[in-house]
Each structure stands twice: as C-alpha cells, then as structure tokens.
Write a protein that holds these residues in place. Structure first.
Motif, PDB file in Angstrom:
ATOM      1  N   ALA A   1      20.982 -16.760  16.842  1.00 18.17           N
ATOM      2  CA  ALA A   1      21.466 -15.515  17.430  1.00 18.17           C
ATOM      3  C   ALA A   1      20.705 -14.335  16.854  1.00 18.17           C
ATOM      4  O   ALA A   1      20.371 -14.320  15.665  1.00 18.17           O
ATOM      5  N   GLY A   2      20.437 -13.349  17.712  1.00 18.72           N
ATOM      6  CA  GLY A   2      19.762 -12.138  17.253  1.00 18.72           C
ATOM      7  C   GLY A   2      20.022 -10.993  18.205  1.00 18.72           C
ATOM      8  O   GLY A   2      20.256 -11.203  19.395  1.00 18.72           O
ATOM      9  N   MET A   3      20.019  -9.789  17.685  1.00 19.69           N
ATOM     10  CA  MET A   3      20.169  -8.613  18.545  1.00 19.69           C
ATOM     11  C   MET A   3      19.576  -7.398  17.853  1.00 19.69           C
ATOM     12  O   MET A   3      19.415  -7.360  16.637  1.00 19.69           O
ATOM     13  N   THR A   4      19.234  -6.417  18.662  1.00 26.17           N
ATOM     14  CA  THR A   4      18.754  -5.145  18.142  1.00 26.17           C
ATOM     15  C   THR A   4      19.949  -4.253  17.838  1.00 26.17           C
ATOM     16  O   THR A   4      21.083  -4.538  18.224  1.00 26.17           O
ATOM     17  N   LYS A   5      19.696  -3.165  17.178  1.00 29.10           N
ATOM     18  CA  LYS A   5      20.684  -2.099  17.132  1.00 29.10           C
ATOM     19  C   LYS A   5      20.804  -1.534  18.534  1.00 29.10           C
ATOM     20  O   LYS A   5      19.811  -1.393  19.249  1.00 29.10           O
ATOM     21  N   PHE A   6      22.013  -1.253  18.972  1.00 31.01           N
ATOM     22  CA  PHE A   6      22.220  -0.604  20.259  1.00 31.01           C
ATOM     23  C   PHE A   6      22.189   0.904  20.057  1.00 31.01           C
ATOM     24  O   PHE A   6      22.710   1.412  19.063  1.00 31.01           O
ATOM     25  N   GLY A   7      21.582   1.600  21.001  1.00 35.47           N
ATOM     26  CA  GLY A   7      21.472   3.049  20.875  1.00 35.47           C
ATOM     27  C   GLY A   7      20.391   3.573  21.793  1.00 35.47           C
ATOM     28  O   GLY A   7      20.376   3.268  22.982  1.00 35.47           O
ATOM     29  N   VAL A   8      19.465   4.336  21.245  1.00 35.97           N
ATOM     30  CA  VAL A   8      18.358   4.905  22.009  1.00 35.97           C
ATOM     31  C   VAL A   8      17.059   4.314  21.486  1.00 35.97           C
ATOM     32  O   VAL A   8      16.787   4.373  20.279  1.00 35.97           O
ATOM     33  N   HIS A   9      16.285   3.710  22.376  1.00 33.30           N
ATOM     34  CA  HIS A   9      15.011   3.095  22.008  1.00 33.30           C
ATOM     35  C   HIS A   9      13.917   3.596  22.943  1.00 33.30           C
ATOM     36  O   HIS A   9      14.142   3.768  24.140  1.00 33.30           O
ATOM     37  N   ASP A  10      12.733   3.775  22.400  1.00 35.11           N
ATOM     38  CA  ASP A  10      11.604   4.229  23.221  1.00 35.11           C
ATOM     39  C   ASP A  10      10.596   3.119  23.493  1.00 35.11           C
ATOM     40  O   ASP A  10       9.528   3.367  24.023  1.00 35.11           O
ATOM     41  N   LYS A  11      10.933   1.881  23.144  1.00 28.71           N
ATOM     42  CA  LYS A  11      10.020   0.760  23.349  1.00 28.71           C
ATOM     43  C   LYS A  11      10.144   0.235  24.772  1.00 28.71           C
ATOM     44  O   LYS A  11      11.230   0.268  25.361  1.00 28.71           O
ATOM     45  N   PRO A  12       9.074  -0.304  25.342  1.00 25.75           N
ATOM     46  CA  PRO A  12       9.196  -0.965  26.650  1.00 25.75           C
ATOM     47  C   PRO A  12      10.072  -2.198  26.539  1.00 25.75           C
ATOM     48  O   PRO A  12      10.316  -2.730  25.440  1.00 25.75           O
TER      49      PRO A  12
END
Length: 388
Positions: free
Chosen positions: A9-20
C-alpha cells in the motif's frame, strides 16, 4: 474465506500538487510496490481509476502513460470511471480477476488533480464534478453535489430529527483524526462552534460540512489468496459488493436511505460471511458530514436514525464502539476523486496491520470501506480482515 489479499500500500499526501498525473501516481505506486516487495516486472495487470482528467486537464489515454512511468510498459491496463467510486470499482475488478485465476499479482490505484493547479478554478471544477449528475433532469437546474447531499440530509433531518450540531460533531471528529494523519489535506482541528459559525454552502451544510477539492494518488498491490502467504503482512479481502441506484433524485423512493450502499454492503458481508456487528471500524465516503451519517446507517453500523446521535455521543470516535474515518475521511484527509477509493483501502491495510501510528484503532481485526459515486447511484463496499 479470503477472495484476495492486499500485500502492498502507498499514497501521496493529499492537497495541492503541481506534478503531472503520471509523476503524482508514481509517488504512490512505487512505494506500494516496495511495500509488497515486488518489482514492476512481476505485475500481471494494472487497474486504475481517474474520473476527470479529460475534462479538467485535456489528459486522456492515461493507461500506458502511467504504466510506462512506473516501469510497467507492456502490462495490460484498464482505466475505470465511476465518479467518486472510480478506484473502488477498479479494486473490485482486480479482486475478481485474481479470485478467478486470471491474474496473480495486480497493481490497483487512482490519481486525480482537482485543485486550481489543473488550470480550472473552483467554479469550473464544481461544474465538472456535476457532470456525474443526470444530464437532462438535474444539470440544467444548476444542481451541484453540495445541493444533492443537502437534499438527502434535509430529508434525513425531517425523518429522524438529525441536527446541525450533530453534523458539526462529524466535522470535529474527522478533523481531529486528520490532524493525526501526515497524508491529510487538512491537519487542523476544529470545534463545534467554529463549524456552526461557517458560511452556508447549501442548507444545512456550512463550509466545515464540506470536503475539499484535492490532488493526490493512492495504490495497493492485490494478490491471489493462494499466493498471499508468500508475502509479508498480507491483509485479506473477504468481500466486495457493488450496487447501483437510479440517478435522478426525484426518482429515488427514499433518498435519505442510499439504497445502493445497503445493497453493496449486503453483498460484501455475505461474501465475507460476516456482519456489520463484527466490523471494528469503517472508512466511509463523507464528502459532506451528512453523507457520513447516512453511510453509518446504510452499512448497518448503527440503526436508522441513530447516525446523528451516535456522532454526538462520541460513538464514532476512534475510541468509540463504532469508529468511523480514523484517517480523517474525505472531510479532512481530502478527496482527489480517482484516488479516494484506494486511499480508503490503504487506511484499512495500515490499521489492520497495526501500523497506523497515532490514529491506530486498538485491536482492529476487521473493517469495512464504503465509497459512493455521483448522487449515491454507485456504491462499492469492501470488507477486509487480518489474515488468520
């Protein structure tokens, strides 16, 4: 009997991201693969969810883009779109594939960007969200999802006496849980007074009753039951239910009941040979505080009409008898549409492994995830358990 198991299992931080999108997804998928101890070359298939990138970012045909970015070029990929239930449906299909012997090891995930980083402002994203409502009967009226769930909740208030204070208690609880989740969009606690003092969005919802638009990605690795014991810390998937309902609100017999959720929950519990009473906690789709109350009843965690009082009495807190949304839920963790479903399953996996840190539910052995799409017309319910 387990139908499959989650082994990574893995996930990013949720919020605002500028990555494609492909880079953002990689930040969840690669940790999930590492957690499972598998290489990209060992993945048999990739099922993923993304609901809105075509409208929001002019970015479609994501399957090969995401697969090649994480080193899986050549692997069969299937994209799913079911509004907010998008990656939950991807997961359901992955479980069915390994249960049927079609694949042994499957990567499942979701990714979405919903903030102004897409180039769309809040009004535009609200319109795009609303494309999941009925094109002929609802969209021309200007109805958007705060209004949809406000109508459900007002009917619930009428039927059972649910109060705005009880809605505020849901927000307070979930923000408190989100403050313990390093991946949550909102890590700030709030109070009932602050929630009740917010501006009205759609009566009875105030600002703190509504989840945010978020960017983010999440992923899990699913393997067959036969292979699960060859991995570290597998968590069993014992039931996955999927049901739909009519879309126009005016055609729903009992809109405050969310019938698709009840049907999907019945399927999941039957497959798992268990019941709501056996669930140690739940992750539910709380796009609005009222939605959590409806979900708690639809899943059978509390009796009909008791969702509001249960929240007010602290029963749904982490230390209550029916803990709901220890992750912070959509309300505080955030809601990147295509990533929300598998993010719930990341939380179930961590909790059932006993690795959820400060928000850990003591002694959790079994749990249920509930994720709906659109105006509650699609719902996927998943039961997961500690492997015996």
């Amino acid at each position: 009997m387990a139908r499959a198991a989650v082994v990574g299992a893995g996930m990013t931080k949720f919020g605002v991201h500028d990555k494609p999108l492909q880079e953002l997804f990689g930040e969840a998928a690669l940790p999930a693969l590492d957690d499972a101890g598998v290489e990209p070359s060992e993945i048999d298939a990739f099922y993923f969810g993304n609901a809105m990138s075509g409208q929001a970012e002019n970015d479609t045909h994501l399957g090969p883009k995401l697969a090649s970015h994480v080193g899986m070029a050549g692997v069969p990929v299937q994209r799913f779109e079911d509004a907010c239930a998008t990656s939950s449906n991807a997961f359901k299909n992955a479980v069915e594939a390994v249960d049927a012997g079609i694949h042994d090891v499957v990567l499942v995930g979701g990714v979405e960007r919903c903030t102004p980083e897409t180039g769309q402002d809040t009004a535009a994203m609200t319109r795009i969200f609303a494309s999941a409502s009925h094109r002929q009967y609802e969209q021309p009226t200007g109805l958007t999802f705060p209004g949809v769930f406000a109508l459900f909740t007002k009917r619930h208030m009428h039927e059972y006496g649910t109060t705005e204070e009880q809605l505020a208690e849901v927000a307070v609880k979930n923000h408190g849980n989100g403050a313990l989740n390093p991946n949550a969009h909102f890590g700030k606690e709030t109070t009932v007074e602050e929630a009740l003092d917010g501006p009205i969005v759609a009566d009875p919802f105030r600002l703190m009753d509504c989840c945010p638009f978020s960017d983010g990605a999440s992923a899990v690795v699913v393997v067959s039951d036969e292979l699960a014991d060859s991995y570290d810390a597998p968590v069993d998937v014992s039931g996955v239910g999927h049901a739909t309902d009519v879309v126009p609100i005016g055609d729903k017999d009992t809109p405050h009941v969310t019938q698709a959720a009840r049907d999907a929950a019945a399927q999941a519990y039957e497959q798992a040979d268990t019941s709501a009473a056996e669930m140690d906690f739940a992750e539910v789709h709380d796009c609005f505080t009222g939605a959590e109350i409806l979900a708690s009843e639809a899943l059978g965690l509390v009796e009909d009409g008791e969702g509001g009082p249960a929240a007010e009495a602290g029963r749904t807190a982490r230390d209550g008898d029916v803990p709901i949304n220890p992750s912070g839920g959509l309300k505080a963790k955030g809601h990147p549409i295509g990533a929300t479903g598998t993010a719930q399953l990341v939380e179930l996996t961590e909790q059932l492994r006993g690795t959820a840190g400060e928000r850990q539910i003591d002694g959790a052995d079994s749990a249920v995830a509930h994720n709906l799409g659109g105006d509650a017309a699609t719902t996927v319910v998943t039961v997961m358990e500690v492997r015996q």
